[in-house]
Structure formats: structure tokens, C-alpha cells
Design an enzyme around this catalytic site. Structure first.
Site, PDB file in Angstrom:
ATOM      1  CB  ILE A  21      -0.933   0.006   1.221  1.00  0.00           C
ATOM      2  CG1 ILE A  21      -1.951  -1.143   1.106  1.00  0.00           C
ATOM      3  CG2 ILE A  21      -1.661   1.340   1.358  1.00  0.00           C
ATOM      4  CD1 ILE A  21      -2.835  -1.302   2.313  1.00  0.00           C
ATOM      5  CG  HIS A  22       2.358   5.050  -2.509  1.00  0.00           C
ATOM      6  ND1 HIS A  22       3.661   5.313  -2.157  1.00  0.00           N
ATOM      7  CD2 HIS A  22       1.841   6.222  -2.977  1.00  0.00           C
ATOM      8  CE1 HIS A  22       3.939   6.584  -2.411  1.00  0.00           C
ATOM      9  NE2 HIS A  22       2.838   7.157  -2.920  1.00  0.00           N
ATOM     10  N   PRO A  23       0.619   5.564   0.209  1.00  0.00           N
ATOM     11  CG  PRO A  23       0.734   7.729   1.125  1.00  0.00           C
ATOM     12  CD  PRO A  23      -0.154   6.802   0.339  1.00  0.00           C
TER      13      PRO A  23
END
Length: 356
Positions: A338-340
Site C-alpha cells: 500500500i502506498h503511501p
């Protein structure tokens, strides 16, 4: 029916116990006995120490008021965690450590970074030996010896945090026929069985990992084996992780780089700084990093070490990968990150491993 006896229990023979209770001595015997007597702080025979009302990790949390100045003697998990706690509450903390850095058993890069940051928070006295203690006019005076000779530290309270010892002697393991290691730990096999049939041991009294999560796992093993003697299971001690809840936090599992070198294990290193990822950049963290060691031939992880915010949480997927035999490439590329988010620093360390 369960009967509780509050008191000190000692072995008087194989599977026989004597319990000193408030009501008197009770003699017990059983086909199955579980020893989970834990450990206690090590207190060295330093002149004057007994006269200064020092603290250990067992009682320091019950202090009625905060001191202005505190000395923490030791440089391991307990010492650095309590140094963080008390300094966060406004106490002036002095850390006294015999070695040349704090948390010396950690990966060398981790220990070096932690020591550098600790010096910015506390008065860190490395390579110092405490030789005596006394009550002075304005507080407690510790006499130290170090590279520059003799010196004194004056504080209001002293926390001794140099280690712990198993309580096998308090339960008189020898009288019960239980074999022990030279350091006092009760000898157990993979099933947590002692040298006496029907007697099991778990936790600090028998384990070289004095960690609550290890004791929890060993308790599960003992419970199963007592209830299912024809279907014994073993405790998995292959990849035992640990964490240091100080400032900054640290988490580790598997081999350190120095251990890999000393044992001749082939390895490659991948690392990533917190500042390399968006979340770390947003936190303005310039000191945290993740480091992984892997087998250059198979890509299997050999060790992982993280220093920085939420390190004990971030290391969990690496513990899982090692436990399940996953290789670094699969972990880095075989799932979404997962970003950020903070776990991207783990992905970065894995991706930076020089693997074919």
C-alpha cells in the site's frame, strides 16, 4: 477441581513439592508438573549498592514520585527501554554501560545508529564500570572507572538493569532431579519436557529467549503435550524475533551481519531508509532504516533488522516470510504494498537485495 496455593514452592524430590503458604507448609505430588517460575534481576555485589535503595525492573514501576535525576546501569533491552520511559517523563537520565555501545548484541549497524541517537537524548557513559555507590549530601553518588580514569555521577535514583537470571534455584530444581544448564536454566527438549518424566518447563526458567511471546508459544506446547501425551508437538524456535521499545524502536529476527561473517554464512544485504519512502519523508525521519540479509543462491531471508518508528510492526511480514520459507523476490514482488504506507520501507530493503 482447581486448588490455588499462594506461596513459595520448592521441589523435595521427583514430582514432589513443598509449598510455604501463610497457613503453613503444604506437601504436594503429581504425575504432571509444569515449572513456569520465571526469572529475576541480576544484582552484582558492588560495594555500597545495598545501602542506596536501588531499583530493578521488578519494582521501578511502583515508584511514588519521579526523581529529577536517574542513573540506569546497563545497556541492553531493559536499560534502554526504561531510559526512554523516564527521560520522556522529564527525568535527567544517565546511562552507564561497560561496553563501547548500547544494545551491543543487535546488528552492528543498528547498535551504532541507536547509540548515536541515544547520546542526543541521555548522558551516555560508555566503557564505564560501576565500582561502588554511596549516599552523598545531595543524592546518590556512583563511582565509575573508565578510559579516562575514575569519575563520579550524582543522581537521585538508580535502576540496575544488567540482566536477569532464571529462578531454577528458588524452586530447587536440583532437588527435583531436573538437569540445568551452566547458567541455571532448566534443560528442556523441543517438547518442553525436562529430564524428569512428567515435568515440563517453559519461559524464562528454561528458555534462553527471555521474551513473553516465546513463553506464550512454549505454554501452548506444554498445554497440548500434557493433554495429548500420545501426540507430542515441538516449539518452533527457528526464527525468534525481538523488539526494543525504546526511542527509536528496534526489531530484529534471524542472523545479524556480524553473526553471518563469524559463522561463514554466505549472504547479501539489502537496505532502505525511512526517508526513501513517502511516509518516512512526510515524517521527516532521517535516521530510521530497514536491513535484510539473504542467501545469494536461494534468495531465502537469513535475518532482518529495523530501527525507527513502528519497527516491531514493520518486521512482521519478514518473520512470516522466514517462517514459511518464502524467498525475498516473492515477498517483494508477489504482493501489493500500500502506498503511501510505512511497510514500503520493507519492500524497498527487499528490492535492494543484489539477487539475480
Amino acid at each position: 477441581m482447581t486448588v490455588y496455593y499462594g506461596g513459595t514452592a520448592r521441589f523435595t524430590g521427583e514430582r514432589r513439592l513443598e509449598v510455604e503458604t501463610a497457613e503453613g507448609t503444604v506437601e504436594l505430588s503429581a504425575d504432571q508438573i509444569v515449572v513456569a517460575a520465571g526469572s529475576r534481576p541480576v544484582v552484582p555485589p558492588i560495594p555500597g549498592l545495598a545501602e542506596i535503595d536501588f531499583h530493578t525492573s521488578d519494582d521501578v514501576r511502583t515508584m511514588e514520585r519521579l526523581p529529577r535525576r536517574m542513573a540506569v546501569v546497563g545497556g541492553g533491552f531493559v536499560a534502554t527501554e526504561f531510559a526512554h520511559v523516564f527521560s520522556s517523563l522529564g527525568v535527567e537520565v544517565t546511562v552507564v554501560e561497560m561496553l563501547d555501545q548500547l544494545l551491543a548484541r543487535e546488528d552492528a549497524e543498528i547498535a551504532q545508529r541507536f547509540t548515536e541517537l541515544a547520546k542526543q537524548q541521555w548522558d551516555v557513559r560508555l566503557e564505564r564500570k560501576m565500582v561502588s555507590a554511596r549516599r552523598g549530601e545531595h543524592g546518590i553518588v556512583l563511582n565509575l572507572e573508565g578510559p579516562q580514569g575514575a569519575e563520579e555521577v550524582e543522581v537521585d535514583e538508580v535502576l540496575m538493569a544488567i540482566g536477569r537470571r532464571p529462578n531454577s534455584d528458588l524452586v530447587d530444581a536440583a532437588a527435583g532431579g531436573l538437569a540445568t544448564h551452566p547458567d541455571g536454566r532448566i534443560v528442556v527438549d523441543e517438547q518442553q519436557a525436562t529430564s524428569v518424566p512428567g515435568v515440563w518447563a517453559l519461559g524464562d526458567v528454561s528458555s534462553k529467549w527471555m521474551l513473553k511471546h516465546v513463553a506464550n508459544a512454549e505454554a501452548e506446547t506444554v498445554m497440548h503435550n500434557v493433554l495429548h501425551p500420545q501426540d507430542l508437538i515441538a516449539t518452533d524456535h527457528r526464527y525468534v524475533p525481538h523488539a526494543v521499545f525504546s526511542s527509536p524502536q528496534i526489531a530484529s529476527v534471524g542472523l545479524t551481519e556480524q553473526e553471518a561473517k563469524e559463522t561463514g554464512v554466505a549472504y547479501v544485504v539489502g537496505r532502505a531508509d525511512y526517508s526513501d519512502i513517502a511516509y518516512g519523508w512526510a515524517m521527516e525521519d532521517t535516521t530510521g532504516f530497514a536491513k535484510v540479509l539473504a542467501d545469494p543462491a536461494t534468495g531465502k531471508l537469513l535475518g532482518a533488522h529495523i530501527i525507527g518508528p513502528q519497527a516491531p510492526t514493520l518486521i512482521q511480514p519478514l518473520i512470516q516470510a522466514m517462517s514459511l520459507g518464502q524467498d525475498a523476490r516473492s515477498v517483494a514482488r508477489g504482493q501489493y504494498w500500500i502506498h503511501p504506507s510505512m511497510p514500503e520501507v520493507v519492500q524497498g530493503a527487499l528490492s535492494n537485495l543484489p539477487l539475480d
